[in-house]
Design a protein around this motif. Structure first.
Motif, short mmCIF file in Angstrom:
data_model
loop_
_atom_site.label_atom_id
_atom_site.label_comp_id
_atom_site.label_asym_id
_atom_site.label_seq_id
_atom_site.Cartn_x
_atom_site.Cartn_y
_atom_site.Cartn_z
N ASP A 55 11.82 -1.86 -1.65
CA ASP A 55 10.81 -2.08 -0.59
C ASP A 55 9.47 -1.50 -0.99
O ASP A 55 8.42 -2.09 -0.75
CB ASP A 55 11.28 -1.48 0.74
CG ASP A 55 12.39 -2.28 1.39
OD1 ASP A 55 12.63 -3.44 0.97
OD2 ASP A 55 13.04 -1.74 2.31
N GLN A 56 9.49 -0.32 -1.62
CA GLN A 56 8.25 0.31 -2.08
C GLN A 56 7.59 -0.55 -3.15
O GLN A 56 6.39 -0.80 -3.11
CB GLN A 56 8.54 1.71 -2.63
CG GLN A 56 7.33 2.42 -3.17
CD GLN A 56 6.34 2.80 -2.10
OE1 GLN A 56 6.69 2.96 -0.96
NE2 GLN A 56 5.09 2.94 -2.49
N GLY B 264 6.07 -3.58 -1.59
CA GLY B 264 4.82 -3.25 -0.90
C GLY B 264 3.66 -3.12 -1.87
O GLY B 264 2.55 -3.59 -1.59
N LYS C 128 2.76 -6.70 -3.06
CA LYS C 128 1.99 -7.42 -2.03
C LYS C 128 0.56 -6.91 -1.97
O LYS C 128 -0.39 -7.71 -1.89
CB LYS C 128 2.66 -7.27 -0.66
CG LYS C 128 3.88 -8.10 -0.47
CD LYS C 128 4.46 -7.87 0.91
CE LYS C 128 5.69 -8.69 1.15
NZ LYS C 128 6.24 -8.48 2.50
N ALA D 206 -0.17 2.22 -0.84
CA ALA D 206 1.15 1.74 -1.28
C ALA D 206 1.62 2.48 -2.53
O ALA D 206 2.82 2.71 -2.69
CB ALA D 206 1.11 0.24 -1.54
#
Length: 160
Positions: free
Chosen positions: A18-19, A22, A25, A99
């Motif tokens: 997920d990191q 992120g 993105k 992020a």
């Protein structure tokens, strides 16, 4: 106990992915914002150049005083769009800096472009890859194995 540690490992792996997602993105958001900034800058410069022509004609009294007004409005809109693009670029960079875990990261150049062609994908291969590596699927399979094991360990008592 084995199932808890395996689920915890899957959750840790999911948090890491997920990191990374992120950051990816945010990276593309910066690339898109930079491309938008480049285009709006060119539009603002072009509209300013176009606006100069009727101003020169007005100074030479070749046109009426109201004729440059619509072009002036377009030039003002283009400059406003450029300023908005600058704000979006700064905001996208701040998201990327957060992020990666360094909010004080100064803006810099990024490699890559947001305008890459979509790759061809083998969906059967992707499906098997997801089933083997997707943390949510692995956690669900782990829970299923745990519940199956718990259900098989309980004996059913019939009161007939």
């Amino acid at each position: 106990m084995l199932f808890r540690s395996t689920s915890a490992e899957f959750q840790l792996q999911k948090a890491r992915l997920d990191q990374l997602n992120g950051v990816r993105k945010a990276w593309y958001q910066v690339l898109v914002a930079r491309e938008n900034l480049r285009i709006t800058r060119a539009l603002a410069e072009f509209s300013d150049t176009i606006f100069e022509l009727p101003l020169d004609q007005l100074k030479q009294e070749q046109i009426a005083p109201y004729e440059p007004l619509p072009i002036r409005a377009l030039a003002i809109q283009a400059r406003a769009a450029y300023e908005a693009a600058q704000a979006r670029d700064r905001a996208a960079w701040q998201v990327l800096a957060a992020a990666v875990g360094d909010p004080s990261l100064p803006p810099g150049d990024l490699e890559g472009t947001a305008a890459l062609p979509v790759p061809s994908l083998d969906f059967a291969q992707l499906s098997s890859l997801l089933q083997g590596n997707h943390t949510d699927l692995q956690t669900a399979l782990n829970r299923d194995r745990k519940s199956t094991r718990l259900n098989s360990s309980h004996t059913v008592i019939s009161y007939a």
